[in-house]
Structures are given as C-alpha cells and as structure tokens.
Design a protein around this motif. Sequence first.
Motif, PDB file in Angstrom:
ATOM      1  N   GLY A 263       0.797  -1.227   0.000  1.00 42.82           N
ATOM      2  CA  GLY A 263       0.000   0.000   0.000  1.00 42.82           C
ATOM      3  C   GLY A 263       0.823   1.268   0.000  1.00 42.82           C
ATOM      4  N   LYS A 267      -3.054   5.397   6.662  1.00 41.80           N
ATOM      5  CA  LYS A 267      -4.152   4.614   7.206  1.00 41.80           C
ATOM      6  C   LYS A 267      -5.481   5.305   6.915  1.00 41.80           C
ATOM      7  N   ALA A 268      -6.290   4.680   6.090  1.00 42.24           N
ATOM      8  CA  ALA A 268      -7.601   5.213   5.739  1.00 42.24           C
ATOM      9  C   ALA A 268      -8.460   4.062   5.262  1.00 42.24           C
ATOM     10  N   ALA A 269      -9.769   4.247   5.330  1.00 43.90           N
ATOM     11  CA  ALA A 269     -10.679   3.231   4.817  1.00 43.90           C
ATOM     12  C   ALA A 269     -10.455   3.064   3.317  1.00 43.90           C
ATOM     13  N   THR A 270     -10.364   1.827   2.883  1.00 37.68           N
ATOM     14  CA  THR A 270     -10.126   1.553   1.472  1.00 37.68           C
ATOM     15  C   THR A 270     -11.452   1.407   0.729  1.00 37.68           C
ATOM     16  N   PRO A 271     -11.416   1.538  -0.590  1.00 37.63           N
ATOM     17  CA  PRO A 271     -12.657   1.404  -1.369  1.00 37.63           C
ATOM     18  C   PRO A 271     -13.384   0.094  -1.112  1.00 37.63           C
ATOM     19  N   SER A 272     -12.640  -0.988  -0.904  1.00 38.27           N
ATOM     20  CA  SER A 272     -13.284  -2.291  -0.734  1.00 38.27           C
ATOM     21  C   SER A 272     -14.007  -2.422   0.595  1.00 38.27           C
ATOM     22  N   GLU A 273     -13.623  -1.623   1.609  1.00 34.14           N
ATOM     23  CA  GLU A 273     -14.234  -1.783   2.931  1.00 34.14           C
ATOM     24  C   GLU A 273     -15.204  -0.675   3.308  1.00 34.14           C
TER      25      GLU A 273
END
Length: 337
Positions: A263, A267-273
Amino acid sequence: MTRTIIIAEAGVNHNGDIRLAKKLVDAAVDAGVDYVKFQTFKASNIVSKQAKKAGYQKENMTNGDDTQLSMLENLEMDESMHIELIRYCEQKSIKFLSTPFDLESIELLKRLNIKLGKIPSGEITNLPYLRAMARAFPFIVLSTGMSEMEEIKDAVKVLLDNGTQSKDLIILHCNTEYPTPMQDVNLLAMNSISNELNISVGYSDHTLGIEVPIAAVALGAVMIEKHFTLDKTMEGPDHKASLDPLELKAMTHAIRNINIAMGVAVKAATPSEIKNKESVRKSIVAKYDIKKGDVFSEKNLTVKRPGNGINPMKWDEVIGKTATREFSIDDLIETND
C-alpha cells in the motif's frame, strides 16, 4: 506500488547443457520473474588445482573428485552459449543476466552489451575485480554473504570511487551456506545495511522454501535472488538447495501479492471496505420506548448496528438532551431529534 525485481538464479544448474539452460529460461518465464541469471567464468581463472570443493558441493556431487577445478570446468559457458542464451531470452521477453567471476568474464559480458553487473559474495574483497565491475557496468548488484559491515562499506567505496552511482547500486543481504539454516538468515541485517549506507537493499536467498524471501519483501527488499532448478535430484552443486519450477512460480506470485498489499502507508478506509461501515459500525438507538419530552440518558439509550445514525463517539453530546418525538425500541436517534 513498488515492484520487487525478482532474479531467478539458474546459476550452473544447466550442467553445461544448452538445452537444459533453455528449459531453465522457459521455467523462469513461466514463473513471471524479471531476470534469469547464469554464471560466467573460466574455471582456471578462479580456482587453483589445489582448491577443494565446499562442504555443500561435496554432499551434492558423488563423482569422487574433490577439486573445484574439475567441477567448474564442466559447468563453464563459452561465448557462443552466452550469445545463444541472450538471443533466446530476447525471444522469450525475459532479461538475461550472468555473474562474472573473473576479469576475463567481465570483459566478455561487457562485450555482449550486458548493462547490469552482479558481484557475487566471494568477490566482495577483490579490489581489482570491484574496480573492473564499476567501470564495466552502469548498474551494479552487490551480494554480501560472509561479510562484515566494514567490508561492505569498503566495497561500496571502491565502486563509488570508480564510477558507480549510489542510485544505480543495490546491495543484497546474503548468507552463502547452501542451504542456509533459519537461525543464520539474520534478515534484519538487510535493514541495517540500508540504514548504514542509505543505499537500496535486497536479499539473495539460499534457505529451503520460499517464506524468507517473501518476508524480505515485506521488510522492504527491492530485489530478490533465488536459485531454481528443473529437478532437485540432478547431479550438481546447487540443485538440492534450489526451488523447483512450481516453487519458483509460487514465490513470485506471493511476492507480487506482497508488493500490492504494502500500500501507500496512509491509514484510511479503502474502497473495498467503505461499503462495510454501515453494516458493521453502530449508532445510538433507543433502548426502550421513549416519549416526546423525555431526557435521553444512559438508561434509555444504547448502541447497536447499523451505523447510519449518530456516531457513538457523540454519546456524551446526546446524553441530557430532550427527545423532540417518540421513539420505539431500536429506533435510531437522529441529529434533529
């Protein structure tokens, strides 16, 4: 995404046979590696008649001859074999590489227009050789098996003093025992080399299996080198400590996945989650029926899924407020309520 360079080390596992060498190229192509690497040497230039085989070489060869010279003479690649292999690699869209072990071999590879020079661990203290490598190749990879940190620094200084640019140099942490015991891998030394010299690092692996090179990639290795063979039971010094084609393919696949998985360090929310937030996180809801005008409290509120209402981190802001409407059990508390 940083893409680790993978060198499939055919070495001398061709056993002097061009047909076998081409099959090794085919296996490297099938595995998806970047380079297939051989070894270039004139046996009489690198060992004397008195030089004995290393321990692992004796164990892996049963012809009764204890000398390195006779072993290596049978594993030499002449110029015509080099040319044929280079052309074959071009046809197969894989990069050819070979490690020169003597000054004559350096000149041969330079004449054949090879741009990347690979220095084996045994030559790290060979001053004339290091100078010649730096002057012959614009890009250098330096293996460091058996080395102390000061020896690595000395070798790097020679290379830099003779034309190598630090950006064009990769240092490979390495252990030269075949196979390397796990307790001797010392993988964290790779990072020590990087911290001391501020030069890109990788790892040349001689352990059995594929987990250590994969771990090295997770630690930041920009290059992995690993021996492979078509058949571990073949006669020869390196076959037993090499990967077979299926293992080489599995290692390459795992490394490519690790490259992707590393990656961008944010640290951040990813598109998949992101789509999971509402169903997995929670909101402030009514624990019991609440009448209009009642005061919200820890007794009549609780936290439950889904997460499309007021964030529970705002719990203290809701407690003590007055309800502006009626609520049934599990109703979401909204901001305007």
